[in-house]
Design an enzyme around this catalytic site. Structure first.
Site, PDB file in Angstrom:
ATOM      1  CD  GLU A 155      49.758  44.916 107.372  1.00  0.00           C
ATOM      2  OE1 GLU A 155      49.895  45.200 108.576  1.00  0.00           O
ATOM      3  OE2 GLU A 155      49.021  45.917 106.600  1.00  0.00           O
TER       4      GLU A 155
ATOM      5  CG  HIS B 232      47.382  46.495 110.459  1.00  0.00           C
ATOM      6  ND1 HIS B 232      48.578  46.654 110.219  1.00  0.00           N
ATOM      7  CD2 HIS B 232      46.848  46.950 111.533  1.00  0.00           C
ATOM      8  CE1 HIS B 232      49.002  47.594 111.311  1.00  0.00           C
ATOM      9  NE2 HIS B 232      47.975  47.811 111.960  1.00  0.00           N
TER      10      HIS B 232
ATOM     11  CB  CYS C  35      47.928  51.091 110.966  1.00  0.00           C
ATOM     12  SG  CYS C  35      47.382  50.942 112.706  1.00  0.00           S
TER      13      CYS C  35
END
Length: 255
Positions: free
Chosen positions: A232, A230, A130
């Site tokens: 994660e 993202h 990001c």
């Protein structure tokens, strides 16, 4: 009695230690219990991704960032993840701030840009996430769209209230990212800014249906790749984390 190196690695001296991955982090005012203090922090899913992929995670909080300091840090790392966070100071890419742009976090900008330059000089593997994609682009002279709703006419890339939008993203054939992820991915997004002019010699490696750049990479070696989404937030898919950990393992073995 302490363990020697071979014992700590399972008794096999030929087995390399897990690579150490540094992750940049926030420095913000944080409330916890009775405390309301400035603190360095990072959402746990970032370093969980590194650990689950086989690496050892360590956080890099904003701090004074000269080349010598960055060098000391990088000498102890095998890979670098530049994480998500607040907007980069528009002055870094020659623009005045948009009303929707976050107030500058110049200490974090300084550290991340200095670490990135040092990592590139060393051939240290880098994954940007990001904000990390935007840092990579700005470091190579690129610019950003400061507020995507002004460009696209909708806020589909950031719904707000901490809700991540799932967007279909297509990779570019022949890129490192395409080799890792295939033709497309359902990407969790939460960004109101994005890459505009791509810095040279970065190449675009993914875009979405709106034409927004969703990933860039540095051609060839070493491993330098950044995504606007993202990963994660989708730890059932560790391909990007495994890629940077494996690249860091190779870097560590080559030292």
């Amino acid at each position: 009695m302490g363990l020697n190196a071979s014992e700590s690695d399972g008794g096999d001296p030929r087995r390399p230690a897990r690579p150490v991955i540094g992750l940049t982090s926030y420095l913000e005012q944080v409330k916890t219990g009775i405390w309301d203090i400035a603190a360095g922090y990072l959402p746990s899913d970032y370093f969980e991704g590194v650990v689950m992929a086989g690496g050892i995670a360590t956080l890099l909080p904003p701090q004074p960032a000269d080349a010598e300091t960055a060098g000391v840090l990088l000498d102890r790392l095998d890979g670098l993840v530049i994480t998500g966070g607040y907007d980069i100071d528009p002055a870094r890419y020659g623009q005045d701030p948009h009303p929707a742009t976050d107030r500058p976090r110049t200490d974090r900008d300084d550290l991340e840009l200095t670490l990135l330059r040092g990592a590139l000089d060393r051939g240290l593997p880098v994954l940007g996430i990001c904000r990390g994609a935007q840092i990579l682009n700005v470091a190579f002279g690129g610019t950003l769209h400061q507020h995507l709703p002004d460009v696209l006419g909708h806020n589909g890339h950031r719904a707000g209230n901490g809700v991540f939008t799932r967007l279909p993203v297509r990779t570019v054939a022949g890129t490192r990212l395409a080799a890792l992820l295939g033709e497309s991915i359902d990407a969790p997004c939460y960004h109101h800014q994005a890459i505009d002019t791509v810095g040279d010699p970065l190449v675009v490696s993914a875009m979405d249906a709106d034409g927004v750049v969703e990933a860039v990479e540095l051609p060839g070696e070493p491993f330098v790749l950044a995504v606007q989404w993202h990963p994660e937030k989708s730890l059932d898919d560790l391909r990007l984390f495994k890629a940077v950990v494996q690249a860091a393992q190779s870097y560590a073995q080559s030292r």
